[in-house]
Design an enzyme around this catalytic site. Structure first.
Site, PDB file in Angstrom:
ATOM      1  N   ASP A 532      -0.611  12.148  -6.002  1.00 45.48           N
ATOM      2  CA  ASP A 532      -0.191  10.914  -6.765  1.00 45.48           C
ATOM      3  C   ASP A 532      -0.998   9.743  -6.044  1.00 45.48           C
ATOM      4  OD1 ASP A 532       0.941   8.639  -8.117  1.00 45.48           O
ATOM      5  OD2 ASP A 532       2.636   9.918  -8.487  1.00 45.48           O
ATOM      6  N   HIS A 533      -2.014   9.023  -6.601  1.00 41.67           N
ATOM      7  CA  HIS A 533      -2.678   7.754  -5.828  1.00 41.67           C
ATOM      8  C   HIS A 533      -1.906   6.752  -5.875  1.00 41.67           C
ATOM      9  CE1 HIS A 533      -5.838   6.397  -3.741  1.00 41.67           C
ATOM     10  NE2 HIS A 533      -6.937   6.956  -4.488  1.00 41.67           N
TER      11      HIS A 533
END
Ligand code: CAO
Length: 560
Positions: A532-533
């Site tokens: 998850d950036h």
């Protein structure tokens, strides 16, 4: 004016049910049959109505108390001149047999002789005094193989909800109810083909309560936990079971269009109360909170060139007359697929995913695994060690080194927080005939390879048999999705919200690797880490993969 004692009415066969919600307080004016408290057993939850109208003078029970038929709930000051003596509790108002019992069946076949298989009718058993309750969930479909006491449907009145179990094991040949139908005791639910059944005479059709079956009926109250099936990429159990709320709260939520699984409950065990529902609606109206559906729409709306509206400019889903091109068959989606589909869609839309691919040299580790299994070959009690067990240990070590991978996002906007977990529960995707589920190995940091292999084998079997409980699929920190036993090179796994990363693994292959002087045949395991950036940066993800691979390349590093 008179003081009247309001007592728990006939609530069926259940004893010692816990009070989980007080819906009135001293000074409140209550109407006749207004719900006063909610009680909950392991089979059902129900609201207890008032047997009189008046003003609450004293509440005689507290949350957590255990009550039975006749327990004093509160004292009510009524307008009439009744004596202080308790009026008879209103027996028919909210009474519900909390354990719907499996009903006897009537054979559809008229033959009375033993048969290899027979069609039997499954009815709604004795569900207390409810005359007509709505079907709000159907768990099965034609063609499904069901077990005795497996829940078939959920019914809900305005006072209680309960699951109705099957009286027989077999294959569903016909389903006689659908969502929204009204049913009562004796309503025909399904026709089931039962192997080795002895067909009973048709006159035995009327269902009666069967005490012995009732005791075993596993009809978990829907308001507590529906049998949760958890999709591979999104084992957010909380979203896959019905929210912990009373029937009236769920009805209100449906009427308002509130996604109840997004409402945080402030009651005991996170139970959603009216105040929580109101708070959620207010926050959404004030723009302080967005529902997941709104969030899913927002990025597309803002990225569109047309501006305004949801997905403006997006073409409608193509409608094709497939039959025009050839023969087709329409098939229902399994319940697991439907749930996982919705969760995967949300996760894919909401989470900015990135996937890093890498390879781990597992030549020595695989040799060690094979040797260990060989050494134990003659021991029938020995557990077969799997590569996945080593990966679970490596994942724990990598999560310890990179704590932001063992985290979840919580809250919104300025109030957003990263929840860092100090426990290490690792989920693994398991392929089952009905779809993907994610059992979780709890406290994997405290377990050895043998223990993990054994637990994994047991959980995978339970998953295939459809016997995994919600607790066995919840609490995961990080998921490993292994397609290694099947094939493939790399893939892009979707993150299991609220986790922030997932490791996808494919089939290992011997590859030529240059050692500086010559090519050596090495067993290489393809890794695909999705992250998850919002939480993790690319450099950290690359480091995570490199570290994870280094552990598999030389497992001694685990103990460093
Ligand atoms: N490379 C090469 N071979 C591998 C391997 C890998 N990465 N992983 C497993 N294998 C081998 C095993 O060694 C085993 O061979 P042997 O019987 O000769 O020892 C064989 O493949 C079968 O393994 P398995 O898949 O039964 O066992 P597992 O421990 O690897 O996996 C489980 C267990 C439950 C994860 C698996 O059965 C499963 O369901 N996998 C599918 C998960 C899935 O679908 N994920 C995708 C989700 S994305 O939508």
């Amino acid at each position: 004016m008179a003081l009247v004692e309001v007592k728990v009415p006939d609530i069926g066969d259940v004893k010692d049910v816990a009070v989980i919600e007080l819906m009135v307080k001293v000074g409140d004016t209550v109407a006749l049959e207004q719900s006063l408290i909610t009680v909950e057993s392991d089979k059902a939850s129900m609201e207890i109505p008032s047997s009189a109208a008046g003003v609450v003078k004293e509440i005689k029970i507290a949350i957590g108390d255990k009550v039975n038929e006749g327990s004093l709930v509160l004292l009510l000051e009524t307008a009439g001149e009744a004596a202080v003596a308790a009026p008879a509790p209103a027996p028919a108002v909210a009474a519900a047999s909390a354990a719907p019992v499996a009903a006897p069946v009537a054979a559809v076949a008229s033959a009375a002789a033993p048969a290899a298989s027979a069609l039997v009718e499954v009815f709604v058993p004795d569900i207390g005094d409810f005359e007509s309750v709505a079907v709000i969930e159907v768990f099965v479909k034609i063609g499904d193989t069901i077990k005795v006491e497996q829940s078939l449907i959920t019914v809900e009145s305005d006072k209680a909800s309960m699951e109705i179990p099957s009286s027989h094991a077999g294959v569903i040949k016909d389903l006689k109810v659908k969502l929204g139908d009204k049913v009562a005791k004796g309503s025909l639910l399904a026709i089931v083909e039962v192997k080795g059944a002895v067909a009973a005479p048709a006159v035995a059709a009327a269902p009666t309560a069967a005490a012995s079956v009732a005791a075993a009926a596993p009809a978990a109250a829907v308001a507590v936990a529906a049998p949760a099936v958890v999709p591979a990429h999104d084992p957010t159990v909380i979203n896959t079971k019905l929210p912990h709320a009373s029937p009236s709260i769920r009805r209100q939520a449906r009427e308002l269009g509130v996604p109840l699984d997004e409402v945080k409950g402030s009651g005991p065990h996170g139970r959603i109360q009216e105040i929580d529902l109101q708070g959620f609606v207010k926050s959404v109206m004030a723009g302080a909170v967005q529902t997941l559906a709104q969030k899913a729409l927002a990025p597309a709306a803002s990225s569109s060139s047309g501006g305004g509206g949801a997905f403006p400019g997006l073409l409608a889903w193509p409608k094709v007359d497939f039959e025009k091109f050839g023969a087709i068959e329409r098939k229902d989606m399994s319940r697991i697929k439907k749930i996982s589909g919705a969760n995967l869609h949300r996760n894919w839309v909401v989470i900015p995913h990135v996937t890093n691919h890498d390879d781990a040299d597992i030549t020595e580790l695989e040799a060690f695994r094979v040797q260990t299994n060989k050494e134990n070959e003659k021991n029938p009690a020995a557990v077969k060690v799997t590569m996945l067990a080593f990966m679970i240990k490596a994942a724990v070590a990598a999560l310890k080194k990179f704590p932001e991978f063992n985290a979840s996002l919580e809250g919104e906007g300025d109030a957003q927080k990263l929840v860092l977990k100090k426990y290490f529960h690792i989920g693994f995707a398991a392929d089952t005939p009905n779809g993907l589920v994610v059992p979780v190995i709890k406290d994997a940091d405290k377990k050895g390879i043998f223990e993990i292999s054994q637990e994994m084998g047991e959980l995978a079997k339970k998953a295939r048999d459809g016997k995994l409980g919600p607790a066995e699929m919840s609490g995961g920190c990080f998921t490993i999705s292994s397609l290694g036993g099947i094939g493939g090179r790399y893939f892009t796994p979707i993150i299991n919200a609220p986790e922030v990363a997932i490791m996808g693994v494919c089939k290992s292959q011997i590859e030529p690797k240059w050692d500086g002087k010559a090519f050596q045949p090495r067993l290489m395991l393809p890794l695909s880490l999705s992250w998850d950036h919002r939480v993790i940066d690319g450099a950290a993800a690359a480091r995570f993969n490199v570290y994870f691979a280094s552990l598999l390349a030389d497992f001694r590093r685990i103990v460093l």
